[in-house]
Design a protein around this motif. Structure first.
Motif, PDB file in Angstrom:
ATOM      1  N   TYR A 500       0.814  -1.212   0.000  1.00 63.68           N
ATOM      2  CA  TYR A 500       0.000   0.000   0.000  1.00 63.68           C
ATOM      3  C   TYR A 500       0.852   1.268   0.000  1.00 63.68           C
ATOM      4  N   PHE A 501       1.979   1.257   0.699  1.00 62.39           N
ATOM      5  CA  PHE A 501       2.764   2.475   0.884  1.00 62.39           C
ATOM      6  C   PHE A 501       4.004   2.535   0.002  1.00 62.39           C
ATOM      7  N   PHE A 502       4.443   1.415  -0.513  1.00 60.12           N
ATOM      8  CA  PHE A 502       5.697   1.395  -1.252  1.00 60.12           C
ATOM      9  C   PHE A 502       5.668   2.152  -2.570  1.00 60.12           C
ATOM     10  N   PRO A 503       4.575   2.131  -3.369  1.00 56.25           N
ATOM     11  CA  PRO A 503       4.630   2.766  -4.697  1.00 56.25           C
ATOM     12  C   PRO A 503       5.095   4.216  -4.687  1.00 56.25           C
ATOM     13  N   ILE A 504       4.912   4.942  -3.578  1.00 50.49           N
ATOM     14  CA  ILE A 504       5.360   6.329  -3.517  1.00 50.49           C
ATOM     15  C   ILE A 504       6.879   6.412  -3.629  1.00 50.49           C
ATOM     16  N   PHE A 505       7.570   5.344  -3.277  1.00 55.77           N
ATOM     17  CA  PHE A 505       9.030   5.336  -3.298  1.00 55.77           C
ATOM     18  C   PHE A 505       9.596   5.567  -4.690  1.00 55.77           C
ATOM     19  N   ILE A 506       8.832   5.262  -5.735  1.00 57.13           N
ATOM     20  CA  ILE A 506       9.347   5.425  -7.094  1.00 57.13           C
ATOM     21  C   ILE A 506       9.600   6.893  -7.416  1.00 57.13           C
ATOM     22  N   LEU A 507       8.965   7.801  -6.680  1.00 59.88           N
ATOM     23  CA  LEU A 507       9.205   9.219  -6.911  1.00 59.88           C
ATOM     24  C   LEU A 507      10.634   9.633  -6.551  1.00 59.88           C
ATOM     25  N   VAL A 508      11.279   8.876  -5.661  1.00 56.40           N
ATOM     26  CA  VAL A 508      12.642   9.236  -5.243  1.00 56.40           C
ATOM     27  C   VAL A 508      13.621   9.134  -6.407  1.00 56.40           C
ATOM     28  N   PRO A 509      13.758   7.976  -7.068  1.00 54.41           N
ATOM     29  CA  PRO A 509      14.699   7.941  -8.206  1.00 54.41           C
ATOM     30  C   PRO A 509      14.243   8.785  -9.382  1.00 54.41           C
ATOM     31  N   VAL A 510      12.935   8.895  -9.573  1.00 51.67           N
ATOM     32  CA  VAL A 510      12.437   9.697 -10.693  1.00 51.67           C
ATOM     33  C   VAL A 510      12.809  11.163 -10.510  1.00 51.67           C
ATOM     34  N   CYS A 511      12.546  11.712  -9.330  1.00 51.10           N
ATOM     35  CA  CYS A 511      12.878  13.119  -9.074  1.00 51.10           C
ATOM     36  C   CYS A 511      14.387  13.334  -9.025  1.00 51.10           C
ATOM     37  N   ALA A 512      15.122  12.363  -8.454  1.00 51.47           N
ATOM     38  CA  ALA A 512      16.577  12.512  -8.371  1.00 51.47           C
ATOM     39  C   ALA A 512      17.205  12.554  -9.757  1.00 51.47           C
ATOM     40  N   THR A 513      16.696  11.754 -10.674  1.00 50.46           N
ATOM     41  CA  THR A 513      17.238  11.745 -12.034  1.00 50.46           C
ATOM     42  C   THR A 513      16.730  12.926 -12.845  1.00 50.46           C
ATOM     43  N   LEU A 514      15.469  13.269 -12.663  1.00 52.80           N
ATOM     44  CA  LEU A 514      14.863  14.335 -13.452  1.00 52.80           C
ATOM     45  C   LEU A 514      15.446  15.698 -13.107  1.00 52.80           C
ATOM     46  N   PHE A 515      15.703  15.946 -11.826  1.00 53.08           N
ATOM     47  CA  PHE A 515      16.180  17.259 -11.382  1.00 53.08           C
ATOM     48  C   PHE A 515      17.667  17.256 -11.009  1.00 53.08           C
ATOM     49  N   ASN A 516      18.401  16.208 -11.400  1.00 52.47           N
ATOM     50  CA  ASN A 516      19.848  16.136 -11.185  1.00 52.47           C
ATOM     51  C   ASN A 516      20.214  16.298  -9.709  1.00 52.47           C
ATOM     52  N   LEU A 517      19.477  15.599  -8.841  1.00 57.20           N
ATOM     53  CA  LEU A 517      19.810  15.646  -7.420  1.00 57.20           C
ATOM     54  C   LEU A 517      21.097  14.903  -7.117  1.00 57.20           C
ATOM     55  N   TYR A 518      21.474  13.965  -7.992  1.00 56.41           N
ATOM     56  CA  TYR A 518      22.737  13.249  -7.788  1.00 56.41           C
ATOM     57  C   TYR A 518      23.921  14.202  -7.917  1.00 56.41           C
ATOM     58  N   GLY A 519      23.860  15.084  -8.904  1.00 62.62           N
ATOM     59  CA  GLY A 519      24.947  16.046  -9.061  1.00 62.62           C
ATOM     60  C   GLY A 519      25.041  16.999  -7.885  1.00 62.62           C
ATOM     61  N   ARG A 520      23.904  17.409  -7.348  1.00 62.34           N
ATOM     62  CA  ARG A 520      23.933  18.303  -6.189  1.00 62.34           C
ATOM     63  C   ARG A 520      24.461  17.573  -4.954  1.00 62.34           C
ATOM     64  N   ALA A 521      24.086  16.300  -4.809  1.00 60.09           N
ATOM     65  CA  ALA A 521      24.601  15.527  -3.680  1.00 60.09           C
ATOM     66  C   ALA A 521      26.103  15.322  -3.802  1.00 60.09           C
ATOM     67  N   LYS A 522      26.596  15.157  -5.032  1.00 62.38           N
ATOM     68  CA  LYS A 522      28.032  15.013  -5.241  1.00 62.38           C
ATOM     69  C   LYS A 522      28.767  16.276  -4.814  1.00 62.38           C
ATOM     70  N   GLY A 523      28.180  17.442  -5.104  1.00 60.67           N
ATOM     71  CA  GLY A 523      28.821  18.684  -4.707  1.00 60.67           C
ATOM     72  C   GLY A 523      28.867  18.870  -3.199  1.00 60.67           C
ATOM     73  N   ILE A 524      27.907  18.251  -2.482  1.00 62.72           N
ATOM     74  CA  ILE A 524      27.859  18.415  -1.031  1.00 62.72           C
ATOM     75  C   ILE A 524      28.708  17.357  -0.329  1.00 62.72           C
ATOM     76  N   PHE A 525      28.500  16.081  -0.718  1.00 62.96           N
ATOM     77  CA  PHE A 525      29.156  14.975  -0.015  1.00 62.96           C
ATOM     78  C   PHE A 525      30.428  14.483  -0.711  1.00 62.96           C
ATOM     79  N   ARG A 526      30.739  15.011  -1.912  1.00 64.58           N
ATOM     80  CA  ARG A 526      31.930  14.602  -2.656  1.00 64.58           C
ATOM     81  C   ARG A 526      31.913  13.112  -2.961  1.00 64.58           C
ATOM     82  N   PHE A 527      30.734  12.573  -3.180  1.00 63.63           N
ATOM     83  CA  PHE A 527      30.601  11.165  -3.507  1.00 63.63           C
ATOM     84  C   PHE A 527      29.601  11.022  -4.632  1.00 63.63           C
ATOM     85  N   ASP A 528      30.046  10.423  -5.727  1.00 62.96           N
ATOM     86  CA  ASP A 528      29.211  10.310  -6.920  1.00 62.96           C
ATOM     87  C   ASP A 528      28.549   8.944  -6.953  1.00 62.96           C
TER      88      ASP A 528
END
Length: 588
Positions: A500-528
């Motif tokens: 019932y609650f899991f399907p919302i989790f798909i928004l995490v990778p979708v938003c991270a890829t769509l809005f380049n959150l990985y690149g921003r996290a790399k700039g903060i944590f220095r880990f790609d």
């Protein structure tokens, strides 16, 4: 009384085609003639099983909701046959992903000389992980007993749900397996259409290739240096006479023969190994570790040589397409044996080839990107509302028609499942947590091949059940797949609440890829986490980066780089940076 003879023939032919396709796929990544059968057979089965599930689930739907109208009836099989097929598919997947492929991968990567020593090393390497999983499984089994009592169904549910994914960390491993599959699929649902759209423009594609060149070239040089250091150590061991038994000396010679190095090169590298730490007494463990490092370094070098070759050839072809805009005649020169099929067609005239590559293919890529974007939106939407408002799911309307499944619905269901699986698989090259594993054309390392085959098999069952939940409850609960596995997943409150609650989790990778959150996290944590080869965040690409890549590619094509790694043939016109200005393109 109706019979399933026609459906039997169709399923048999489909399985034959699946087998042929898998063989061609293996031929692309592995040398079939030199690869032992004990490696090819498990990998072949691990790839055939996921593709067969894409065929089996639509057949299960049509068999459970069989229409009496023979004109619209889909491919169906008797319920007993479907149940046996699911049992074979599931338990074969379980055996391959949990025991055969992990043991085989460590056996290949052990580095030991004798088969017995290889097998013992593989058992030790996998035993620790299996022990941890067993302890976690016992905890999960206690949870199931507390919820449902000590019954045979509880034990069966625990075993089947626990074995749905080998990456399990808790008693109900299906939950973690589905998280893993959905995260990869969510990333791929965004990355695949975007990659197609970006590759449609030749000028921006060339800039992106040039920006990637310095990073790829640096990794290639590092892999060559690491291999040379190990070869120098091996050459020093060959000259050593004290502290080495006769068996070890023969083992060292076998390692050197496996490296395919001439005597002169091993002798010339001794100077580089002067600072190498060689123990006073050579043991089996030391030689096995050295052989293992050499195998990994050699295949890592082959991996980046292949990556560099592809990158250089893409730059050459893209530059040729841009240069042909004035004359409207495109000639790639003599194609490489590994070039795409369209490059080998001699019936195409230079003008038709220009129309194909400069006009038709970009339009096709944009159209396909738009179509796949729409399909990705439908999948994400169906994930979010399948339990809140299941009547609004788009996928259910394309698969089920008036509580029946026709042949056209089966084709649609197979296409949906295939795209979901391909989207998940497309994320593997972007994830950095897989270590040195990679698929290389005709040179894939055996351990990498077994690992990738196991991951593909692991992803299929969770994705298949996830797709089944897109359909109305009165439909998917009648399938043999649900009766065999699905109702056991929902046996505990954890399994029920998770759906019932899991399907919302798909928004995490979708938003991270769509809005380049990985690149921003790399700039903060220095880990790609995600390796973006598609130009994620193009605004961060410096001019010096793509200019350096342009110079590296130019030196490679003219043969002045000193590497001479590429086996490709440059076009008749030498490579040069001639990217049209965007302003001039707009004015034109």
């Amino acid at each position: 009384m109706s019979t399933s003879i026609g459906s039997d023939v169709f399923v048999f032919i489909s399985l034959l085609l699946v087998g042929v396709f898998v063989l061609l796929l293996l031929r692309h990544f592995l040398p079939l003639r030199s690869t032992p059968a004990y490696i090819l057979v498990p990998i072949f089965l691990a790839l055939v099983v996921p593709v067969s599930i894409i065929l089996l689930l639509p057949v299960d739907l049509a068999s459970s909701l069989r229409s009496e109208d023979e004109a619209t009836r889909g491919v169906w099989l008797p319920e007993t046959v479907v149940l046996v097929a699911w049992r074979i598919t599931y338990w074969l997947t379980f055996g391959l992903t949990w025991f055969i492929l992990p043991l085989l991968g460590e056996y290949i990567d052990s580095g030991y000389r004798a088969p017995k020593d290889r097998f013992l090393y593989s058992l030790r390497s996998n035993g620790r992980y299996q022990l941890i999983i067993l302890v976690c499984g016992i905890g999960g089994l206690v949870y199931v007993f507390l919820q449902n009592g000590f019954e045979g169904t509880s034990v069966k549910a625990m075993v089947m749900a626990y074995n749905s994914a080998a990456d399990a960390r808790n008693s109900l491993a299906y939950c973690w397996g589905l998280i893993f599959a959905i995260y990869l699929m969510g990333h791929g649902l965004v990355a695949v259409p975007r990659r197609l759209y970006r590759n449609a423009n030749s000028s921006t594609r060339l800039r992106r290739i040039q920006s990637q060149a310095p990073n790829v070239h640096e990794k290639l040089m590092n892999s060559i240096t690491a291999l040379e250091d190990l070869e120098a150590l091996l050459g020093q061991l060959r000259q050593r006479k004290n502290g080495i038994s006769r068996d070890h000396q023969e083992w060292i010679e076998e390692i050197a023969d496996g490296s395919n190095l001439p005597e002169t090169r091993l002798m010339s590298t001794n100077a580089q190994a002067s600072n190498a730490a060689i123990p006073a007494v050579i043991t089996d463990r030391y030689l096995a570790e050295l052989a293992r490092k050499l195998n990994r370094a050699r295949h890592k070098r082959l991996r980046f040589i292949d990556t560099w070759d592809n990158l250089v050839q893409d730059a050459i072809d893209t530059q040729a397409i841009l240069d042909s805009s004035a004359s409207q005649k495109l000639d790639f020169g003599r194609p490489s044996p590994y070039s795409p099929f369209l490059s080998h067609l001699t019936i195409l005239t230079p003008y038709i080839r220009y129309i194909l590559h400069a006009r038709l293919l970009p339009t096709t890529r944009i159209t396909l990107a738009a179509f796949l974007s729409l399909a990705s939106t439908c999948i994400i939407w169906s994930e979010l509302i399948k339990f809140l408002a299941p009547q609004l799911s788009i996928i259910r309307f394309t698969v089920v028609t008036h509580s029946t499944v026709h042949f056209a619905n089966q084709i649609t269901a197979s296409i949906w499942m295939l795209y979901m699986l391909l989207a998940a698989l497309a994320s593997f090259p972007d994830i950095r947590v897989w270590g040195n594993r990679a698929l290389v054309r005709r040179n894939t390392y055996g351990e990498s091949a077994t690992w990738y085959a196991g991951q593909i098999a692991k992803l299929t069952v969770p994705l298949a059940y996830n797709f089944l939940t897109f359909l109305p409850p009165d439909v998917h609960r009648e399938t043999v797949f649900y009766k065999f596995l699905g109702q056991l997943i929902n046996l505990t409150p954890l399994g029920k609440g998770f759906d019932y609650f899991f399907p919302i989790f798909i928004l995490v990778p979708v938003c991270a890829t769509l809005f380049n959150l990985y690149g921003r996290a790399k700039g903060i944590f220095r880990f790609d986490i995600i390796e973006d080869d598609d130009g994620e965040g193009e605004g961060t690409t410096t001019t010096a980066g793509w200019r350096e890549g342009r110079d590296l590619i130019a030196r490679e094509t003219t043969g002045s780089s000193g590497l001479r790694l590429t086996n490709q043939h440059p076009p008749r016109n030498q490579y040069r940076d001639n990217v049209p200005n965007r302003d001039s393109q707009t004015a034109a």
